[in-house]
Each structure stands twice: as structure tokens, then as C-alpha cells.
Design a protein around this motif. Structure first.
Motif, PDB file in Angstrom:
ATOM      1  N   UNK A 134       0.825  -1.297  -0.127  1.00  0.00           N
ATOM      2  CA  UNK A 134       0.128   0.007  -0.152  1.00  0.00           C
ATOM      3  C   UNK A 134       0.873   1.257   0.062  1.00  0.00           C
ATOM      4  N   UNK A 135       0.329   2.333  -0.603  1.00  0.00           N
ATOM      5  CA  UNK A 135       1.512   3.571  -0.845  1.00  0.00           C
ATOM      6  C   UNK A 135       1.296   4.293   0.614  1.00  0.00           C
ATOM      7  N   UNK A 136       0.309   4.226   1.059  1.00  0.00           N
ATOM      8  CA  UNK A 136       0.216   5.073   2.452  1.00  0.00           C
ATOM      9  C   UNK A 136       1.224   4.657   3.671  1.00  0.00           C
ATOM     10  N   UNK A 137       1.579   5.317   4.293  1.00  0.00           N
ATOM     11  CA  UNK A 137       2.344   4.875   5.626  1.00  0.00           C
ATOM     12  C   UNK A 137       1.454   5.122   6.844  1.00  0.00           C
ATOM     13  N   UNK A 138       0.360   5.422   6.717  1.00  0.00           N
ATOM     14  CA  UNK A 138      -0.561   5.512   7.992  1.00  0.00           C
ATOM     15  C   UNK A 138      -1.239   4.223   8.122  1.00  0.00           C
ATOM     16  N   UNK A 139      -1.855   3.812   9.346  1.00  0.00           N
ATOM     17  CA  UNK A 139      -2.499   2.490   9.674  1.00  0.00           C
ATOM     18  C   UNK A 139      -3.535   2.536   8.753  1.00  0.00           C
ATOM     19  N   UNK A 140      -3.902   1.127   8.236  1.00  0.00           N
ATOM     20  CA  UNK A 140      -4.907   1.027   7.535  1.00  0.00           C
ATOM     21  C   UNK A 140      -5.977   0.465   8.353  1.00  0.00           C
ATOM     22  N   UNK A 141      -7.357   1.002   7.724  1.00  0.00           N
ATOM     23  CA  UNK A 141      -8.657   0.678   8.634  1.00  0.00           C
ATOM     24  C   UNK A 141      -9.035  -0.841   8.211  1.00  0.00           C
ATOM     25  N   UNK A 142      -9.648  -1.273   9.401  1.00  0.00           N
ATOM     26  CA  UNK A 142      -9.740  -3.016   9.156  1.00  0.00           C
ATOM     27  C   UNK A 142     -11.000  -2.787   8.347  1.00  0.00           C
ATOM     28  N   UNK A 143     -11.771  -1.835   8.089  1.00  0.00           N
ATOM     29  CA  UNK A 143     -12.954  -1.827   7.322  1.00  0.00           C
ATOM     30  C   UNK A 143     -12.754  -2.142   5.869  1.00  0.00           C
ATOM     31  N   UNK A 144     -11.713  -1.520   5.357  1.00  0.00           N
ATOM     32  CA  UNK A 144     -11.225  -1.674   3.926  1.00  0.00           C
ATOM     33  C   UNK A 144     -10.451  -3.000   3.594  1.00  0.00           C
ATOM     34  N   UNK A 145     -10.225  -3.899   4.731  1.00  0.00           N
ATOM     35  CA  UNK A 145      -9.743  -5.190   4.502  1.00  0.00           C
ATOM     36  C   UNK A 145     -10.727  -6.036   4.728  1.00  0.00           C
ATOM     37  N   UNK A 146     -12.114  -5.815   4.835  1.00  0.00           N
ATOM     38  CA  UNK A 146     -12.989  -6.601   5.119  1.00  0.00           C
ATOM     39  C   UNK A 146     -13.512  -7.707   4.091  1.00  0.00           C
ATOM     40  N   UNK A 147     -13.369  -6.663   2.838  1.00  0.00           N
ATOM     41  CA  UNK A 147     -13.811  -7.451   1.591  1.00  0.00           C
ATOM     42  C   UNK A 147     -12.793  -8.719   1.205  1.00  0.00           C
ATOM     43  N   UNK A 148     -11.726  -8.603   1.797  1.00  0.00           N
ATOM     44  CA  UNK A 148     -10.569  -9.780   1.590  1.00  0.00           C
ATOM     45  C   UNK A 148     -11.090 -11.216   2.368  1.00  0.00           C
ATOM     46  N   UNK A 180      -4.413   3.681  16.525  1.00  0.00           N
ATOM     47  CA  UNK A 180      -5.192   4.847  16.230  1.00  0.00           C
ATOM     48  C   UNK A 180      -5.151   5.534  14.832  1.00  0.00           C
ATOM     49  N   UNK A 181      -6.255   5.442  14.269  1.00  0.00           N
ATOM     50  CA  UNK A 181      -6.387   6.244  12.929  1.00  0.00           C
ATOM     51  C   UNK A 181      -5.961   7.756  13.216  1.00  0.00           C
ATOM     52  N   UNK A 207      -9.682   9.180  12.424  1.00  0.00           N
ATOM     53  CA  UNK A 207     -10.774   8.758  13.079  1.00  0.00           C
ATOM     54  C   UNK A 207     -10.335   7.853  14.145  1.00  0.00           C
ATOM     55  N   UNK A 208     -10.235   8.349  15.395  1.00  0.00           N
ATOM     56  CA  UNK A 208      -9.507   7.586  16.376  1.00  0.00           C
ATOM     57  C   UNK A 208     -10.290   6.393  16.824  1.00  0.00           C
ATOM     58  N   UNK A 209     -11.602   6.337  16.680  1.00  0.00           N
ATOM     59  CA  UNK A 209     -12.530   5.023  17.051  1.00  0.00           C
ATOM     60  C   UNK A 209     -12.520   4.078  15.822  1.00  0.00           C
ATOM     61  N   UNK A 210     -11.874   4.275  14.797  1.00  0.00           N
ATOM     62  CA  UNK A 210     -11.870   3.250  13.832  1.00  0.00           C
ATOM     63  C   UNK A 210     -10.691   2.314  13.881  1.00  0.00           C
ATOM     64  N   UNK A 211     -10.799   1.015  14.154  1.00  0.00           N
ATOM     65  CA  UNK A 211      -9.756   0.206  14.181  1.00  0.00           C
ATOM     66  C   UNK A 211      -8.869  -0.070  12.988  1.00  0.00           C
ATOM     67  N   UNK A 212      -7.417   0.202  13.027  1.00  0.00           N
ATOM     68  CA  UNK A 212      -6.779   0.482  12.010  1.00  0.00           C
ATOM     69  C   UNK A 212      -5.573  -0.610  12.534  1.00  0.00           C
ATOM     70  N   UNK A 213      -4.577  -0.905  11.506  1.00  0.00           N
ATOM     71  CA  UNK A 213      -3.600  -1.853  11.634  1.00  0.00           C
ATOM     72  C   UNK A 213      -2.346  -1.427  10.744  1.00  0.00           C
ATOM     73  N   UNK A 214      -1.072  -1.722  11.230  1.00  0.00           N
ATOM     74  CA  UNK A 214      -0.082  -1.687  10.598  1.00  0.00           C
ATOM     75  C   UNK A 214       1.116  -2.572  10.830  1.00  0.00           C
TER      76      UNK A 214
END
Length: 497
Positions: A128-142, A167-168, A171-178
Motif C-alpha cells: 500500500x502506498x500510504x504509511x498511515x495505519x490501514x482501517x480494518x473496514x477496507x480489508x473486510x472484503x478480503x 489509532x487512525x 478517526x480515532x475510533x476506527x480500528x486500524x492496523x500496521x
């Protein structure tokens, strides 16, 4: 009406139209001994014509002739009697074995599915080009492409040593991962191990096809199984310009001149190379079903099946058929013949042998069916030969395992890429056991700390070609012909798409 036995020597060319097998000449030799039974009142002038159309090799087991009597019989009974007197080609009788669950292999499939999901997620997040944490919602389709039976968010949180929850920024309440530091180390090791011979495995796969080319959409589901890098469609043609080419979303093998000389030699031929080149009388006198006999498929039947007389007789007859390399052209063989079925068994054996973990999902094989020349209901081959393959329904999908690839719960021939993936499983298991403190418990440089011991219930029994854990119960069997009902209906509803 009496009967008489006629023996005659014929050139193999007169038999080729019967079996329609190109390799029959090399298997039977130039002079073939034929034996058939004729009515005693057959005219002498009709003898050559009768032998040309109805004679059979003496090596093929033929039932004793049955005289047709008056009375009404079913079509199946008439067909059996017609085959007995030589009016139709012989059909090898097969023993239909009920499916038996194997706890050890099922556990290995579940373990490999978790490793597969972790490796694909690591690869996806690293690109992924971004260096910020990735929201888990964008990975749910996988979830479905990864073959997971749990939501992606739950899987990420279960392995904190690979995926760090943060923490994103917006959006601090959005689960994100790195990715963690251990993940970056594993990614580098995976890339190094995959770059060794990934192009050779892809070249062998393309050599198995009819046109030496495959759609990219058919190769992508096998990327983890073959250990291919994510950019193989662009990296291989640029690194090997005279070997691979990509056009119209298809990858093709242009030439095999730059590849090793034994690239088109099957694993079975490699294993028995010494027995083929310098065959001894002792080796040739072994039963065809013996694992040490030349070009014999190793058999590991479930408990109780290997000792059955009918199964042994069936396997002896199967191994007596000529072996056809899956890399040879099989267009001249009758698709309904027993020789073609053995060719398909050898092709699937070679395909599973190309994979890193000696297993592959059935839907991935279905995408290659037409190019490989497999029948529509190729799953019958897995259930018909349980001594070679194991069919599992674990993880809400159908997975095929090569039985000879595992011994006591471990790979017999471990690829360097499989060793690195074992380290991935070690990191995953450490995170499950120690949760947030797992990173401090990791020892990635000590191979002894990462080795898994023999799995309970995964050990293979040494002897008689049987699995000690091939569970529960030995079911019944019955003799069936090719025209009988299918043993295993194709399931179009697998979850892996």
C-alpha cells in the motif's frame, strides 16, 4: 458351438487404433503377443479380420468367455458378457472406497490456511502506498479471497505480533492496523526464498498445459501455492525475456532453451531415474504396486484399505498400465480409456508436487481444467485413488493433499520458502499465546525455537501403505464400472470462489 484359442504375433501398429495410445509401441515393443478365443467354426479367411478388430494383448486381464444364452437380460449384463467374449475393449474394474477423514491432514490444511491468510495480508499491507495505519473496514472484503472462516478484524486482532493495532490519525475510533518489526523481517525473508526457483515452478506449470500459456486470472489463485511474487507478471518477462511473455492477459512460455534440461521430467521419473536407466532383474521382478517398482505411484491407503485383496488387485492392474509423462502430448489417447485416466492421475500428482505445501484448493484446479485436459468431473480421480490423494472439506472449501508429501505431520521435502512460512506460523502462535507481550518473546534467529514438534495425531504409520490416523472406521466397498453413478458430485458452491 466349440471354442479354440488362437495365438499370433502382430506388429504394434495394428493395435494402436484399438487403444489409441501413442506410447503403446514403447510399452509393448514391436512384436506383441496376442491371445483371443474364437468360435471353432470361424472361417480361416475371416481370421485376420477378426484378430485385427477384437484381439487383445495377453498382459490385459480378460474375463473368461461367457456363452450367450437365450433369454432376456439387462443392457448392463449384455455389455459385461459382450466384453467377456471380446466384442468391446476391456474396462479396468475399480474399487469404490468411501471417504475417510484424516485428522492429521485436516489439521495441516487448517494451519496452512492461516499461514496463507497471514502471508497474503502481509504482502497486501506492504504494497500500500500510504504509511498511515490501514482501517480494518477496507480489508473486510478480503475475507473470502483469503479463505478465512472468521472476519478479517478478528483475525488481525488474534495475531498482534504480525499486525499492530493503532489509532487512525483522523478517526480515532476506527480500528486500524500496521505492520510490526517482525513482519518486515519476515517479508524480506519470504521475498528471498521465493526468488530462488519460482520461475521454474511457473515454467513447469505452463509445460503441463496444451498451449503452454494460461490466463493470469487462472494463475493468481495459485500464487501462494507456487510461491510466486506479487509482480510475477511483470518481473518474469523482464528477467527472462526469451522464456516468458505476457500478452492479452495471458502468460506464455516462449522457449525452454534457457531452463534446465530436466525441466520436462516428472517427479516420478526423477525418483525412479536409477531404476529406469539401470534396471535390474530384482527391480523388474517386484510387483507393479510396490513403492520401489519403477514408475509406481506411492500409495498410502487409509487404515484397512491397503490390506484388502480387491484393492491390491485393482492397484496391480492400475500400475501395469503404461506410464505417460504429464509433459508429453496426450492428444492421441482415447479420453475414455484407462490409460488416459492414469495419465490424469500422473498429471494431478505432478501439479500437487509443484506446490510448496503439496496441497491446493480444488477451485484453483478447476480454472486450469481445460488447459490441462482434465475431465469435467475430475474430482472423481481424488476419491477413486485415496492412496495418492486426500480430499478434505476443512475451512469451508475443498482442498486436495498429496499424501506422499507428508510424513509424521511434516513435509518430506521442505522447500526453503516453506521453512520461512513456518517462521510466520511461529510468530502467529506466539502472538496468540502471549498477546501484547509476544514481540518480546520472539526469537527469529534461532531455528530450533521455531520448529514445531510432531503434531499429535499427525503421524503416518510406517508399513503396509496405511495411515495410522486415517480415522475412525473402515467403510465398505463395491466393484463399479466407468459408466456407473459418480462417486463424488462436483460442488459448485465452495466458499473460495
Amino acid at each position: 458351438m466349440g471354442w479354440k484359442t488362437v495365438e499370433a504375433g502382430f506388429i504394434a501398429d495394428s493395435i494402436l487404433p484399438l487403444c489409441r495410445a501413442r506410447r503403446a509401441e514403447s510399452s509393448w515393443g514391436n512384436q506383441v503377443k496376442l491371445r483371443t478365443r474364437l468360435p471353432s467354426d470361424t472361417p480361416a479367411a475371416a481370421l485376420p479380420h477378426f484378430l485385427k478388430h477384437f484381439a487383445r494383448p495377453a498382459a490385459v486381464a480378460v474375463a473368461p468367455p461367457l456363452r450367450l444364452q437365450s433369454g432376456t437380460r439387462s443392457p448392463a449384463s449384455a455389455a459385461r458378457r459382450a466384453r467377456a467374449v471380446g466384442l468391446h475393449p476391456p474396462v479396468m474394474q475399480k474399487v469404490r472406497l468411501k471417504w475417510v477423514k484424516n485428522r492429521g491432514l485436516d489439521h495441516l490444511i487448517e494451519r496452512t490456511t492461516s499461514i496463507r491468510a497471514s502471508c497474503l495480508l502481509l504482502d497486501h499491507l506492504a504494497r500500500l502506498p500510504t504509511t498511515s495505519p490501514v482501517p480494518a473496514r477496507s480489508l473486510a472484503r478480503l475475507q473470502k479471497p483469503l479463505g478465512l472462516t472468521v472476519p478479517v478484524l478478528r483475525f488481525l486482532r488474534r495475531h498482534p505480533t504480525l499486525f499492530a493495532e493503532e489509532l487512525h490519525p483522523r478517526f480515532p475510533t476506527l480500528p486500524s492496523f500496521s505492520l510490526t518489526s517482525a513482519s518486515h523481517t519476515l517479508l524480506a525473508r519470504l521475498a528471498d526464498a521465493s526468488a530462488r526457483d519460482a520461475h521454474l515452478r511457473l515454467a513447469r506449470l505452463l509445460l503441463l498445459t496444451r498451449s503452454r500459456s494460461l490466463p493470469l486470472a487462472s494463475v493468481l489463485p495459485l500464487r501462494f501455492d507456487l510461491g510466486l511474487p506479487f509482480n510475477f507478471a511483470t518481473a518474469f518477462p523482464s528477467n527472462h525475456p526469451g522464456t516468458f511473455a505476457v500478452a492479452n492477459n495471458r502468460i506464455s512460455l516462449l522457449s525452454a532453451s534457457g531452463l534446465p534440461d530436466d525441466i520436462a521430467v516428472s517427479s516420478l521419473q526423477h525418483r525412479h531415474a536409477a531404476a529406469i536407466d539401470a534396471a535390474t532383474y530384482r527391480a523388474l521382478s517386484r510387483p507393479p504396486s510396490s513403492s520401489s517398482a519403477p514408475l509406481a505411484f506411492p500409495m498410502r491407503f487409509p487404515r484397512g484399505y491397503g490390506g484388502m485383496k480387491k484393492v491390491k488387485a485393482w492397484m496391480d492392474e492400475f500400475h501395469r498400465l503404461p506410464y505417460i509423462s504429464p509433459y508429453d502430448d496426450a492428444s492421441g489417447i482415447d479420453p475414455d480409456s484407462d490409460i488416459y485416466e492414469k495419465r490424469n492421475v500422473g498429471l494431478l500428482h505432478e501439479l500437487l508436487g509443484l506446490t510448496v505445501h503439496k496441497m491446493v484448493r480444488r477451485n484453483a484446479i478447476r480454472l486450469l481444467r481445460e488447459e490441462l485436459g482434465l475431465p469435467h468431473r475430475f474430482t472423481r480421480l481424488f476419491t477413486r485413488y485415496p492412496g495418492v490423494f486426500y480430499l478434505s472439506l476443512k475451512c469451508k472449501t475443498t482442498t486436495v493433499v498429496l499424501r506422499e508429501g507428508y510424513e509424521r505431520g511434516k513435509l518430506v521435502e521442505q522447500h526453503p520458502l516453506a521453512a520461512v512460512r513456518d517462521k510466520v506460523h511461529y510468530v502467529m502462535r506466539t502472538g496468540v499465546l502471549y498477546r501484547g507481550k509476544g514481540l518480546s518473546k520472539l526469537v527469529l534467529d534461532d531455528d530450533a525455537a521455531e520448529e514445531d514438534g510432531a503434531l499429535d495425531g499427525d503421524e503416518e504409520f510406517q508399513g503396509n501403505g496405511m495411515d495410522e490416523d486415517a480415522d475412525v472406521e473402515c467403510f465398505g466397498m463395491e466393484i463399479v464400472d466407468d459408466d456407473g453413478p459418480p462417486e463424488y458430485e462436483e460442488d459448485e458452491g465452495d466458499s473460495d470462489g
